[in-house]
Write a protein that holds these residues in place. Sequence first.
Motif, PDB file in Angstrom:
ATOM      1  N   ASP A  74       8.179  62.615  91.622  1.00  0.00           N
ATOM      2  CA  ASP A  74       6.891  63.043  90.401  1.00  0.00           C
ATOM      3  C   ASP A  74       6.681  61.127  91.258  1.00  0.00           C
ATOM      4  O   ASP A  74       6.912  60.081  90.610  1.00  0.00           O
ATOM      5  N   THR A  85       5.431  65.128 100.757  1.00  0.00           N
ATOM      6  CA  THR A  85       5.126  65.927  98.901  1.00  0.00           C
ATOM      7  C   THR A  85       5.199  64.622  98.024  1.00  0.00           C
ATOM      8  O   THR A  85       6.355  64.043  97.947  1.00  0.00           O
ATOM      9  N   GLY A 103       8.250  77.433  92.817  1.00  0.00           N
ATOM     10  CA  GLY A 103       8.412  75.907  92.825  1.00  0.00           C
ATOM     11  C   GLY A 103       7.291  75.233  93.007  1.00  0.00           C
ATOM     12  O   GLY A 103       5.913  76.325  93.718  1.00  0.00           O
ATOM     13  N   LEU A 104       6.657  74.101  92.688  1.00  0.00           N
ATOM     14  CA  LEU A 104       5.499  74.185  93.046  1.00  0.00           C
ATOM     15  C   LEU A 104       5.206  72.424  93.212  1.00  0.00           C
ATOM     16  O   LEU A 104       6.025  72.172  93.365  1.00  0.00           O
ATOM     17  N   TRP A 105       4.425  72.287  94.241  1.00  0.00           N
ATOM     18  CA  TRP A 105       4.680  70.823  95.820  1.00  0.00           C
ATOM     19  C   TRP A 105       2.968  70.655  95.479  1.00  0.00           C
ATOM     20  O   TRP A 105       2.319  71.855  95.362  1.00  0.00           O
ATOM     21  N   VAL A 121       9.654  69.313  86.134  1.00  0.00           N
ATOM     22  CA  VAL A 121       9.740  68.131  86.773  1.00  0.00           C
ATOM     23  C   VAL A 121      10.896  67.528  87.767  1.00  0.00           C
ATOM     24  O   VAL A 121      10.778  66.834  86.769  1.00  0.00           O
ATOM     25  N   SER A 122      10.960  67.489  88.811  1.00  0.00           N
ATOM     26  CA  SER A 122      12.612  66.966  89.010  1.00  0.00           C
ATOM     27  C   SER A 122      11.402  65.447  90.245  1.00  0.00           C
ATOM     28  O   SER A 122      12.863  64.691  90.584  1.00  0.00           O
ATOM     29  N   PHE A 166       1.297  67.828  97.784  1.00  0.00           N
ATOM     30  CA  PHE A 166       2.205  66.978  98.934  1.00  0.00           C
ATOM     31  C   PHE A 166       0.131  66.633  99.725  1.00  0.00           C
ATOM     32  O   PHE A 166      -0.491  67.308  99.505  1.00  0.00           O
ATOM     33  N   TYR A 198       6.808  67.196  92.483  1.00  0.00           N
ATOM     34  CA  TYR A 198       8.218  68.776  92.629  1.00  0.00           C
ATOM     35  C   TYR A 198       8.759  69.247  91.426  1.00  0.00           C
ATOM     36  O   TYR A 198       8.740  68.038  90.773  1.00  0.00           O
ATOM     37  N   ALA A 199       7.960  70.957  91.716  1.00  0.00           N
ATOM     38  CA  ALA A 199       8.272  71.100  89.696  1.00  0.00           C
ATOM     39  C   ALA A 199       8.911  72.831  89.847  1.00  0.00           C
ATOM     40  O   ALA A 199       8.371  73.392  90.601  1.00  0.00           O
ATOM     41  N   ASN A 200       9.878  72.869  89.104  1.00  0.00           N
ATOM     42  CA  ASN A 200      10.136  74.161  88.627  1.00  0.00           C
ATOM     43  C   ASN A 200       9.373  75.152  87.822  1.00  0.00           C
ATOM     44  O   ASN A 200       9.365  74.430  86.752  1.00  0.00           O
ATOM     45  N   ASP A 257       8.891  75.756 104.141  1.00  0.00           N
ATOM     46  CA  ASP A 257       8.555  75.442 103.766  1.00  0.00           C
ATOM     47  C   ASP A 257       8.670  73.471 105.069  1.00  0.00           C
ATOM     48  O   ASP A 257      10.004  73.205 104.711  1.00  0.00           O
TER      49      ASP A 257
END
Length: 177
Positions: free
Chosen positions: A67, A124, A138-140, A64-65, A142, A127-129, A119
């Motif tokens: 939060d 948002t 990619g996981l968003w 997670v980058s 939002f 976001y996580a890889n 996107d």
Amino acid sequence: MNTKSIRTTALAGLALAAAVTVGAVAPAQAAERPAHAVTTPASTTAGAGDLGATADEKTPVVSVSMDQLGVAGKVADAVRGVKTSDRGKFVEQAVEAAFNAAGGRHNVMLFNLSQNYDDRFQGTRVYANVKWGNVHYGLWIFESGTFNNGGDGGWINWGMMGWFDRNGGDVKFHRSW
């Protein structure tokens, strides 16, 4: 520079990276949500050595980058908890797990980053890889926006949950409130 100072510099760099990671997952509340505890950085990025997985299952690795909801640990744990050897089922279950872990109020998109996409999300919050096997997603999480899938549209490459209108590879997401 001698070997000792290179090692010391490398260790200081690792300590700084860990401190930055902790700051990246610290809760930054949305006004309407209560505070949630965030697990350690190792918990939000680990996943490769899960002893509970069978040889045919792949254990997701989640990093997670961003939060802004304070749910990084919950989302990472939920996605890592998806155990399957079927890529399409992984995407479907990971989207649902992330949606529920984030409180069920925001849209969720999981997309294979090797595919072409555009996107344009507003609000948002997370976001996580996510790495599953050799595929990077990619996981968003939002509030609203649009997404264009310029690649393959099957479950193995993308999944979404929330409030949206879809026309082929074009999706328009709406806020839940």
